[in-house]
Design an enzyme around this catalytic site. Structure first.
Site, mmCIF file in Angstrom:
data_model
loop_
_atom_site.group_PDB
_atom_site.id
_atom_site.type_symbol
_atom_site.label_atom_id
_atom_site.label_comp_id
_atom_site.label_asym_id
_atom_site.label_seq_id
_atom_site.Cartn_x
_atom_site.Cartn_y
_atom_site.Cartn_z
ATOM 1 N N LYS A 41 -6.501 -12.349 3.106
ATOM 2 C CA LYS A 41 -6.484 -11.343 4.165
ATOM 3 C C LYS A 41 -7.687 -11.559 5.091
ATOM 4 C CE LYS A 41 -6.142 -6.271 4.595
ATOM 5 N NZ LYS A 41 -6.098 -5.019 3.797
ATOM 6 N N SER A 116 -2.255 -2.417 4.904
ATOM 7 C CA SER A 116 -2.800 -3.265 5.949
ATOM 8 C C SER A 116 -2.761 -4.758 5.606
ATOM 9 C CB SER A 116 -4.257 -2.865 6.242
ATOM 10 O OG SER A 116 -5.070 -2.981 5.090
ATOM 11 N N SER A 140 -2.886 -0.526 0.510
ATOM 12 C CA SER A 140 -2.740 -1.674 1.403
ATOM 13 C C SER A 140 -2.383 -2.990 0.726
ATOM 14 C CB SER A 140 -4.021 -1.866 2.222
ATOM 15 O OG SER A 140 -4.181 -0.815 3.143
#
Length: 474
Positions: A41, A116, A140
């Site tokens: 990420k 996210s 997330s």
């Protein structure tokens, strides 16, 4: 479909050649992740590369050093090769920003992959990476995992090393963000988690709990050695009622566990609205100042909605229930924030007592071994419609270790529209009206298994049991 924030193939290939040379010279791998490509990420800093995290103002500067996780991954022989897209501010259950654009769901591009860690979810669903790492402060990791048909782990606070990674709301430490693996197999989730813990990350990150991988916990010695366990199903959190595909997934898991000789009871929600309000009040304690400061550095506008500018799906929701329960955001004083922290401790203790009291209902002589719960009240939804995260945020606040796992796919012939129920709030009504069997047909349906704090080994082992019984049923 924008899923990558930065691809660095040449660096990854050089790393792979380096590992090949090491193996040829020494006749053994450099570590347990030798040669394994890993996606990250866009929060995990890598020396010499930008970490943009969805903000235009972060374009340009490169990291002077790698974060602790990346250092350990290199030590273990991994090959990081890409960082994946995130939403501006990170605090969204979808994935869109002004720098890289919108990430869509590989199962249906009209739908969000969640957020996210949505770039990770989409890339892994496309089999573009064998193992990814996301972060989770309110779901997330688990939300994109469920929406993209993946296995995930949300570990407890400070079990895995977060030091020197970037984040939103840095300094907010009451509800800590945690990093967790995302993959197409549960074995990959275990391999990653055990490898990182075996590397003794507490020697590099002062916040990491000094706890080695426990073979005893993984053997489920505190859970009847994995035989005749008692699970509890959270059918509904009392805030937003799940859609029919999610309900059916819960029923499938319940029946599969019972067929395998385990007991399944209903989980009774405990003080959910109090926990919800406390959580959202902590998150909003700065009244959005963190986001505004970062956006002001470049002059980019703060994104107010995940809905596309054109052809947005109709969703009759004027504001999320999370915003409703906290009212107009106010910049809290240190004293006011301390009161929220104090309340959170009281709520955690109350929930622990509630869990312990289930010993009277299990018939095993132990409290419930784990909770089986929705990850969201729906599968992947159209862009701009993922408004609810309390099914996951609940366990961030309580700091329970959680593993996400896929169960089935939405089926228009099996998951019919149900008659309206008595709506609890405006978002519950909007979510109910959002459901369309044709629209949602074919999307993955995932759930989460919830264990105790710092119980990652047992949570992985219990999820393996659930996954096996689901496989036997299929």
């Amino acid at each position: 479909m924008d899923i990558s924030a930065k691809i660095f193939i040449e660096r990854a290939l050089a790393r792979a050649h380096e590992l090949d040379d090491y193996f040829q010279k020494n006749g053994k791998p450099i570590g347990p992740l030798h040669g394994l490509p890993i996606s990250l990420k866009d929060q995990f800093c890598i020396k010499g590369l930008e970490t943009i995290m969805g903000y235009a103002s972060w374009i340009g500067p490169v990291s002077e050093k790698s974060c602790v996780l990346v250092e350990i991954l290199y030590d273990l022989g991994a090959v990081p090769f890409v960082r994946t897209n995130v939403p501006q501010t990170l605090i969204w259950g979808e994935t869109y920003n002004h720098v890289f654009g919108r990430t869509t769901n590989p199962y249906n591009r009209y739908m969000t992959p969640g957020g996210s860690s949505g770039g990770e979810g989409a890339l892994l669903a496309l089999k573009g990476s064998p193992l990814g790492v996301g972060t989770d402060i309110g779901g997330s990791v688990r939300i994109p995992g469920a929406m993209c048909g993946l296995y995930t782990l949300r570990p407890s606070y400070e079990r895995l090393p977060y030091a020197n990674a970037r984040n939103a709301q840095e300094g907010q430490e009451s509800i800590s963000s945690t990093l967790g693996p995302m993959a197409n197999s549960l074995s990959a989730v275990k391999r990653f988690t055990k490898s990182i813990i075996d590397a003794k990350p507490w020697k590099k990150d002062p916040l990491v709990v000094r706890k080695e991988w426990s073979s005893r916990e993984y053997a489920l010695e505190e859970h009847g050695n994995g035989v005749g366990m008692c699970f509890a199903v959270l059918w509904d959190n009392g805030v937003v009622k799940p859609h029919p595909p999610v309900r059916r997934a819960l029923e499938i898991v319940k029946q599969s566990l019972e067929d395998a000789g385990h007991k399944v009871i209903d989980w009774e929600p405990h003080r959910h609205l109090e926990i919800y309000k406390n959580t959202e009040s902590i998150f909003a304690a700065d009244a959005g100042q963190d986001y505004r400061v970062e956006c002001a550095k470049s002059g980019e506008p703060l994104i107010q909605t995940m809905s596309p500018d054109k052809d947005a799906h109709p969703y009759n929701l004027f504001e999320s229930y999370a915003k409703t329960i906290i009212g107009k955001p106010e910049l809290l004083s240190a004293y006011d924030l301390w009161q929220l922290h104090k309340e959170k401790r009281v709520l955690r203790k109350s929930h622990l007592d509630h869990w312990e009291a289930t010993v009277a209902r299990t018939g095993t002589g132990r409290p419930v071994d784990a909770i089986i719960a929705p990850v969201a009240p729906y599968t992947a939804v159209p862009h701009g419609c993922n408004s609810d995260a309390f099914y996951t945020t609940l366990y961030n606040t309580l700091d329970y270790a959680c593993a996400g796992f896929p169960v089935t796919f939405a089926d228009k012939d099996l998951d019919k529209v149900q008659p309206p129920h008595e709506f609890r709030n405006h978002e519950d009504e909007a979510v109910y009206k959002l459901y369309d069997p044709e629209l949602f047909h074919g999307l993955p349906v995932g759930l989460q298994l919830v264990g105790r704090t710092q119980e990652e080994e047992a949570v992985i082992a219990m999820t393996e049991i659930v996954d096996r019984v689901l496989g036997a049923r299929k």
